[in-house]
Design a protein around this motif. Structure first.
Motif, mmCIF file in Angstrom:
data_model
loop_
_atom_site.group_PDB
_atom_site.id
_atom_site.type_symbol
_atom_site.label_atom_id
_atom_site.label_comp_id
_atom_site.label_asym_id
_atom_site.label_seq_id
_atom_site.Cartn_x
_atom_site.Cartn_y
_atom_site.Cartn_z
ATOM 1 N N ALA A 319 0.832 -1.215 0.000
ATOM 2 C CA ALA A 319 0.000 0.000 0.000
ATOM 3 C C ALA A 319 0.862 1.259 0.000
ATOM 4 O O ALA A 319 0.548 2.245 -0.688
ATOM 5 C CB ALA A 319 -0.922 -0.006 1.217
ATOM 6 N N PHE A 320 1.969 1.216 0.779
ATOM 7 C CA PHE A 320 2.828 2.395 0.850
ATOM 8 C C PHE A 320 3.425 2.715 -0.507
ATOM 9 O O PHE A 320 3.386 3.880 -0.949
ATOM 10 C CB PHE A 320 3.953 2.178 1.870
ATOM 11 N N ARG A 327 2.705 9.922 -6.359
ATOM 12 C CA ARG A 327 3.281 11.249 -6.142
ATOM 13 C C ARG A 327 4.712 11.375 -6.653
ATOM 14 O O ARG A 327 5.107 12.432 -7.139
ATOM 15 C CB ARG A 327 3.251 11.581 -4.636
ATOM 16 N N TRP A 328 5.480 10.308 -6.495
ATOM 17 C CA TRP A 328 6.870 10.328 -6.927
ATOM 18 C C TRP A 328 7.196 9.054 -7.679
ATOM 19 O O TRP A 328 6.395 8.121 -7.733
ATOM 20 C CB TRP A 328 7.804 10.460 -5.708
#
Length: 463
Positions: A319-320, A327-328
């Motif tokens: 999930a992380f 975003r990156w």
């Protein structure tokens, strides 16, 4: 038990109508079969060091083991004089290491001679016999041999059958393996609660016996569901001639060198995690306040704690990185390996700090265990599966299966090292013992940083 004729019967194409959670129904058969195999394996593994240290290797019992004299002479030839606890640690390291070495032989047995189905059945029979033989002092070494060979025949081939359920372009494959791994984690959580509790509280033979019963259920599940499993691939040998393998492409030889060179580094990165089934249980028995809701709990329940966090660690890590990728740019496998190794290094540092606190004669809270297992599993979730992905992606197609099998060698080496290090808990202070593990993992992180700088381009995807 199925007859030999039934086992030898050719597999047909699995029926396609019935589904298991949106996947081929064979995935459910294989997941349940592997769940029971891991239940029996983890149950025995959690009891091994405790049983050998507290009972079997004590002077009153060790002489009953068939062949213990020559076996002990060989072990002490490698490690020097061994106390009961040190001998138990060395035996654990040898056993836990070999179960990651024999799958290579199991894969060759299936590919070259008897096929996956017969190899898995043979492995399950050996595992069943090994677990029941563990209940007798005399047959301890025979039992370990049967278990090592059984895991070798079972482990690689049942995983291979999971992959065979899907077409090469089937996008459900990765999710299918996640379901399969969740079954393994569930078994690892339940086995210490059942086998560990029976072994410690009722009798060692009860714990090993329940592990054997679990393996019988796993074998029955597998044989009953054979018609849902993938057909065996065509044999490699045709008319006595071995079909040629595809050749190595330019530059792939250097990839192989880098991947092989990474194995000892990954072995060092894994020593903290692999020590959990060995010296950690003895340390926890002596230092934790093992009280759960007012009742003393078996020390083997600590393994159930780590299994819960293993499930959460994998899910949380996935999930992380999904969130990060929105975003990156998501880092490559080598960067993730480095991050995971650094997190793994923190876990034994937590135990070193706990040891310093306990040095004053205090029994430490299980809160320390929760923190340790959480940190360790988050780190290991970014080492073991990420390494598997790296090797499966980077391995040349000519020897892809062999390279993935070789990946398990880092766990063989790590467990052999763990067996040697575990015996030092008797002669070192607990704090220094765990600082030593943190230092070895730190060395692995430093080498990974160098590998990332120098070998990153070699391990980039081939376009």
């Amino acid at each position: 038990m199925a007859t030999a004729a039934a086992i030898a019967a050719p597999l047909t194409e699995p029926p396609r109508g019935r589904q298991f959670l949106g996947h081929p129904f064979g995935l459910g058969v294989l997941t349940l079969s592997e769940l029971w195999e891991r239940f029996s394996y983890t149950g025995m593994q959690t009891l091994l060091v405790l049983y050998a240290t507290h009972y079997l290797f004590q002077p009153a019992h060790v002489g009953a083991i068939w062949g213990i004299g020559p076996f002990r002479a060989v072990m002490e030839g490698m490690y020097g004089p061994l106390s009961p606890a040190a001998l138990a640690s060395a035996v654990f390291g040898l056993y836990a290491g070999l179960v990651y070495l024999t799958p290579i032989l199991g894969g060759l047995l299936a590919d070259r001679l008897i096929g996956k189905t017969r190899a898995i059945t043979l492995g399950a029979l050996l595992l069943t016999a090994g677990h029941f033989l563990m209940g007798y002092e005399q047959t301890f070494l025979i039992a370990l041999l049967a278990l090592v060979l059984g895991v070798g025949a079972f482990k690689t081939n049942i995983t291979g059958q999971v992959g065979d359920l899907y077409a090469p372009n089937d996008l459900r494959r990765a999710r299918g393996f996640q379901i399969f791994v969740m079954g393994i984690s569930t078994a690892a959580m339940l086995a210490p609660l059942v086998c560990g509790t029976l072994g410690e509280k009722v009798g060692w033979a009860w714990g090993f016996g329940v592990a054997g019963v679990g393996m019988v259920v796993g074998l029955a599940t597998y044989l009953a569901g054979r018609r849902w499993l993938p057909p065996e691939p065509a044999p490699i040998h045709k008319g006595g001639i071995v079909e040629p393998r595809p050749p190595l492409l330019p530059g792939e030889g250097r990839r192989i060198v880098v991947l092989v060179a990474l194995l000892p580094v990954l072995a060092l990165a894994s020593v903290g995690n692999e020590q959990m089934f060995n010296a950690y249980l003895l340390w926890g028995e002596a230092n934790y306040r093992l009280v759960f809701f007012g009742r003393t709990m078996p020390v083997t329940w600590l393994i159930s704690i780590t299994s819960v966090f293993a499930i959460l660690g994998v899910a949380g890590t996935i999930a992380f990185w999904r969130w990060w990728a929105t975003r990156w740019r998501e880092p490559d496998e080598m960067t993730k390996l480095l991050i995971g190794t650094l997190i793994c290094m923190l876990a034994p540092l937590i135990l070193a700090a706990a040891s310093l606190y306990a040095a004053g004669g205090h029994k430490i809270s299980l809160g320390w265990a929760v923190i340790f297992h959480l940190v360790n599993e988050v780190g290991f979730a970014s080492v073991y599966p990420v390494g598997m992905a790296l090797y499966s992606r980077c391995a040349p197609r000519a020897i892809g299966s062999t390279m993935v099998a070789l990946y398990y060698l880092h766990l063989f080496a790590s467990n052999m090292l763990v067996g040697r290090l575990g015996g030092l808990l008797e002669t070192m202070s607990p704090a220094n013992f765990w600082l030593m593990h943190a230092g070895l993992i730190a060395i692995a992180a430093a080498i990974l940083l160098v590998f990332r700088k120098l070998g990153g381009r070699l391990l980039a995807p081939i376009v």
